[in-house]
Design a protein around this motif. Structure first.
Motif, PDB file in Angstrom:
ATOM      1  N   TRP A  69      53.355  57.759 -46.151  1.00 35.44           N
ATOM      2  CA  TRP A  69      53.548  59.030 -45.457  1.00 35.44           C
ATOM      3  C   TRP A  69      52.367  59.391 -44.574  1.00 35.44           C
ATOM      4  CZ3 TRP A  69      58.135  58.371 -46.480  1.00 35.44           C
ATOM      5  CH2 TRP A  69      58.644  58.192 -47.757  1.00 35.44           C
ATOM      6  N   TRP A  90      61.487  60.055 -46.112  1.00 33.21           N
ATOM      7  CA  TRP A  90      61.455  61.353 -46.766  1.00 33.21           C
ATOM      8  C   TRP A  90      61.030  62.423 -45.777  1.00 33.21           C
ATOM      9  CZ3 TRP A  90      58.785  61.059 -52.226  1.00 33.21           C
ATOM     10  CH2 TRP A  90      59.585  60.301 -53.097  1.00 33.21           C
ATOM     11  N   SER A  91      61.557  63.625 -45.962  1.00 37.95           N
ATOM     12  CA  SER A  91      61.131  64.781 -45.169  1.00 37.95           C
ATOM     13  C   SER A  91      59.767  65.240 -45.681  1.00 37.95           C
ATOM     14  CB  SER A  91      62.140  65.919 -45.318  1.00 37.95           C
ATOM     15  OG  SER A  91      62.110  66.426 -46.647  1.00 37.95           O
ATOM     16  N   ASP A  92      59.124  66.103 -44.914  1.00 38.14           N
ATOM     17  CA  ASP A  92      57.835  66.643 -45.353  1.00 38.14           C
ATOM     18  C   ASP A  92      57.976  67.379 -46.688  1.00 38.14           C
ATOM     19  OD1 ASP A  92      56.563  65.612 -43.125  1.00 38.14           O
ATOM     20  OD2 ASP A  92      56.680  67.481 -41.986  1.00 38.14           O
ATOM     21  N   GLU A  93      59.109  68.053 -46.889  1.00 40.45           N
ATOM     22  CA  GLU A  93      59.342  68.772 -48.143  1.00 40.45           C
ATOM     23  C   GLU A  93      59.490  67.791 -49.306  1.00 40.45           C
ATOM     24  OE1 GLU A  93      61.176  69.320 -45.283  1.00 40.45           O
ATOM     25  OE2 GLU A  93      60.125  71.168 -44.736  1.00 40.45           O
ATOM     26  N   GLN A  94      60.199  66.691 -49.084  1.00 45.08           N
ATOM     27  CA  GLN A  94      60.352  65.688 -50.135  1.00 45.08           C
ATOM     28  C   GLN A  94      59.013  65.046 -50.477  1.00 45.08           C
ATOM     29  OE1 GLN A  94      63.474  63.565 -47.960  1.00 45.08           O
ATOM     30  NE2 GLN A  94      64.758  63.688 -49.803  1.00 45.08           N
ATOM     31  N   ALA A  96      56.012  66.454 -50.179  1.00 52.15           N
ATOM     32  CA  ALA A  96      55.227  67.442 -50.937  1.00 52.15           C
ATOM     33  C   ALA A  96      55.715  67.514 -52.380  1.00 52.15           C
ATOM     34  CB  ALA A  96      55.305  68.810 -50.267  1.00 52.15           C
ATOM     35  N   ALA A  97      57.028  67.523 -52.575  1.00 50.52           N
ATOM     36  CA  ALA A  97      57.578  67.575 -53.939  1.00 50.52           C
ATOM     37  C   ALA A  97      57.223  66.314 -54.713  1.00 50.52           C
ATOM     38  CB  ALA A  97      59.093  67.764 -53.883  1.00 50.52           C
ATOM     39  N   ARG A  99      54.605  64.387 -54.277  1.00 51.24           N
ATOM     40  CA  ARG A  99      53.177  64.434 -54.615  1.00 51.24           C
ATOM     41  C   ARG A  99      52.919  65.370 -55.788  1.00 51.24           C
ATOM     42  NH1 ARG A  99      51.055  64.280 -48.368  1.00 51.24           N
ATOM     43  NH2 ARG A  99      51.083  62.010 -48.192  1.00 51.24           N
ATOM     44  N   GLN A 100      53.625  66.487 -55.829  1.00 52.28           N
ATOM     45  CA  GLN A 100      53.468  67.412 -56.962  1.00 52.28           C
ATOM     46  C   GLN A 100      53.951  66.761 -58.255  1.00 52.28           C
ATOM     47  OE1 GLN A 100      55.611  70.881 -55.686  1.00 52.28           O
ATOM     48  NE2 GLN A 100      53.844  71.741 -54.608  1.00 52.28           N
TER      49      GLN A 100
END
Length: 135
Positions: A69, A90-94, A96-97, A99-100
């Protein structure tokens, strides 16, 4: 690129060759050139809280997937028995999720391995914290 040949090394070389997955068990790292052909170096830490490496008949499987990414190519693939299996982007939201989720998994792994303090040690630690002598 469709395959990565497994090569065990002590140190990952400065110049990587395309099509080779370099693995240093001593330093718990795997590295290769991005499977998309962009030429960027991809390194992943190996360990139970990171990527896991398994081998069968001299072919490597890495889990979880490789999500580049931070690279301009943003390639995403799995390495299974030395084969590159392309995955969806993956989208930026995916991202971030994901990584969390990875961070929570790591925290749980290391927390489970923390030494358990006995009753007296917990009381002593609480007293020191109360007195401002320990965080």
């Amino acid at each position: 690129m469709k395959h990565l040949a497994l090569q065990h090394v002590q140190y990952v070389p400065k110049q990587l060759e395309s099509g080779i997955l370099y693995v240093s068990r001593e330093f718990a790292v795997a590295a290769h050139l991005c499977a998309c052909g962009c030429g960027n170096k991809v390194s992943v830490p190996l360990g139970q809280a990171e990527w896991t490496l398994s081998e069968r008949d001299g072919r490597a499987t890495l889990r979880p997937s490789i999500g580049n990414w931070q690279l301009p190519c943003r390639s995403h693939y799995l390495i299974t028995d030395g084969r590159i299996d392309w995955a969806t982007g993956w989208s930026d939201e995916q991202i971030a999720a994901g990584r969390q989720t990875e961070e929570r998994r790591r925290e749980a792994y290391y927390k489970a391995r923390e030494p358990r303090l006995g009753f007296a040690a917990r009381i002593w630690a609480a007293l020191l914290k109360f007195l401002g002598l320990r965080k």
